[in-house]
Write an enzyme that holds these catalytic residues in place. Structure first.
Site, PDB file in Angstrom:
ATOM      1  N   TRP A 102      -3.372  88.119  50.952  1.00 12.23           N
ATOM      2  CA  TRP A 102      -2.630  87.358  50.110  1.00 12.23           C
ATOM      3  C   TRP A 102      -2.965  87.699  48.699  1.00 12.23           C
ATOM      4  CZ3 TRP A 102       1.995  85.939  51.349  1.00 12.23           C
ATOM      5  CH2 TRP A 102       1.948  85.657  52.888  1.00 12.23           C
ATOM      6  N   ASP A 172      -5.022  80.046  44.695  1.00  4.74           N
ATOM      7  CA  ASP A 172      -3.904  79.890  45.694  1.00  4.74           C
ATOM      8  C   ASP A 172      -4.945  79.021  46.816  1.00  4.74           C
ATOM      9  OD1 ASP A 172      -2.526  80.171  47.759  1.00  4.74           O
ATOM     10  OD2 ASP A 172      -2.118  82.417  47.807  1.00  4.74           O
ATOM     11  N   LYS A 196       0.607  74.359  55.755  1.00 13.26           N
ATOM     12  CA  LYS A 196      -0.595  74.358  56.604  1.00 13.26           C
ATOM     13  C   LYS A 196      -1.267  72.985  56.589  1.00 13.26           C
ATOM     14  CE  LYS A 196      -0.498  78.939  55.297  1.00 13.26           C
ATOM     15  NZ  LYS A 196      -0.295  79.969  56.020  1.00 13.26           N
TER      16      LYS A 196
END
Length: 360
Positions: A102, A172, A196
């Site tokens: 990511w 992030d 999540k």
């Protein structure tokens, strides 16, 4: 009706009490005669939902004054562009810490808008650890420093908040936000896809320090300018209203549980139990250095990859779902976010031990 344990990395499990409350309120929210999904986002009913959700989130995270909380669309991947568009002009490029899939995507997107320097990378170590503070090579003129506290795919987590001096720190936190208390004041921007620990896919939370709003580059589209959303209370266009509502129910569930300190205790215990079971076995292995292991995403491999398909099929039959690792890593991955109960982790451990007994 029986519910399975869904170990997906996202969209992930939602707390059962939240789903049951949403079910009860589905056709008629608090006597309004409407489902929340049918409400005008500017009507008094939804505005009360939105305001309560923001207040609860601010309380949970102890967000200090001087920060805006935005409820946006586009996922964390849109933030890969929004961050440089809004911040890159404040300095001479930006520093990025590369620790996995990511952060690599964030770097690739940021390069479209300005100079990107890699302040540290663990790619040579196959992204099996987080870099130490003394490995960070930060540029004095950088507009900001970006990192990914938890790499969902590789299962690598920073055990510390990087010290970046006066530069804004951007994080992030898609896989970690609300899993434990954090010091929001250490950050310039925190962003997280909701799917999540926060709620369903479709919502993105952005917490941005107010002095970082208003310096977007001239070519920044209106919808990618933080000022657009800060000035409109995240209502410039129709927001993801039902996802916002469900996130608000999750916030209330967390408060009822005792807040983020209580959640952290549970999450740490879940992760410790699963890692202990893996480490005690010669049949299973985790590739991540112990000091950088994620609480949220636990990748593991079997001694014989030929058994992977059998493991997944038998796990599914036991109600243990979505354990296949990401295609770029292989093996297995158990994502054990907030909504994953401790008994589910114990059920997984018991299954793993029985599978090893029969196949080891």
């Amino acid at each position: 009706m029986s519910r399975a344990y869904n170990f997906s990395a996202g969209p992930a499990m939602l707390p059962e009490p939240v789903l049951r409350r949403a079910m009860d309120e589905m056709l008629d929210w608090h006597g309004s005669g409407m489902c929340v999904a049918e409400m005008s986002h500017r009507g008094k009913e939804f505005m009360s939902i939105a305001e309560q959700a923001e207040a609860d989130l601010r309380e949970l995270l102890a967000i200090p004054d001087g920060y805006k909380v935005l409820f946006l669309q586009g996922g964390a991947s849109t933030q890969f562009a929004m961050v440089p568009l809004n911040l890159m002009g404040r300095g001479e490029g930006a520093d990025y810490i590369k620790t996995g899939s990511w952060s690599k995507k964030a770097i690739a997107e940021a390069k479209r808008f300005g100079a990107v320097r890699i302040a540290a990378t663990t790619e040579e170590d196959r992204f099996t650890r987080a870099p130490a503070q003394d490995e960070l090579a930060l540029d004095a003129g950088s507009a900001y420093v970006h990192y990914t506290p938890n790499e969902t795919i590789e299962g690598v987590e920073f055990p510390y908040i990087p010290d970046v001096g006066e530069r804004p720190l951007v994080a992030d936190m898609s896989s970690t936000l609300l899993s434990r208390p954090i010091d929001v004041a250490r950050y310039g921007i925190i962003y997280a896809g909701a799917q999540k620990n926060i709620g369903p896919a479709g919502l993105t939370i952005v917490i941005v320090r107010e002095d970082l709003i208003g310096a977007a580059t001239e070519q920044t589209p209106t919808m990618l300018d933080y000022r657009t959303h800060a000035e409109s209370g995240s209502m410039y266009n129709t927001p993801p209203t039902y996802a916002w509502y469900l996130a608000g129910l999750v916030f209330q569930w967390l408060k009822d549980l005792g807040g983020l300190s209580a959640m952290a205790t549970i999450n740490e215990r879940k992760a410790a139990a699963l890692y202990a079971a893996i480490d005690a076995s010669d049949f299973y292995a985790n590739p991540v250095e112990p000091g950088s292991r994620s609480w949220m995403n636990v990748p593991f491999t079997l001694a014989d990859p030929e058994l992977d398909a059998k493991f997944l099929a038998e796990a599914k039959a036991e109600g243990l779902l979505t354990l296949k690792g990401h295609r770029s890593v292989g093996g297995m991955r158990a994502s054990i976010y907030n909504a994953m109960p401790e008994e589910a982790v114990q059920a997984l451990i018991a299954f793993m031990q029985e599978f090893e007994r029969r196949n080891g």
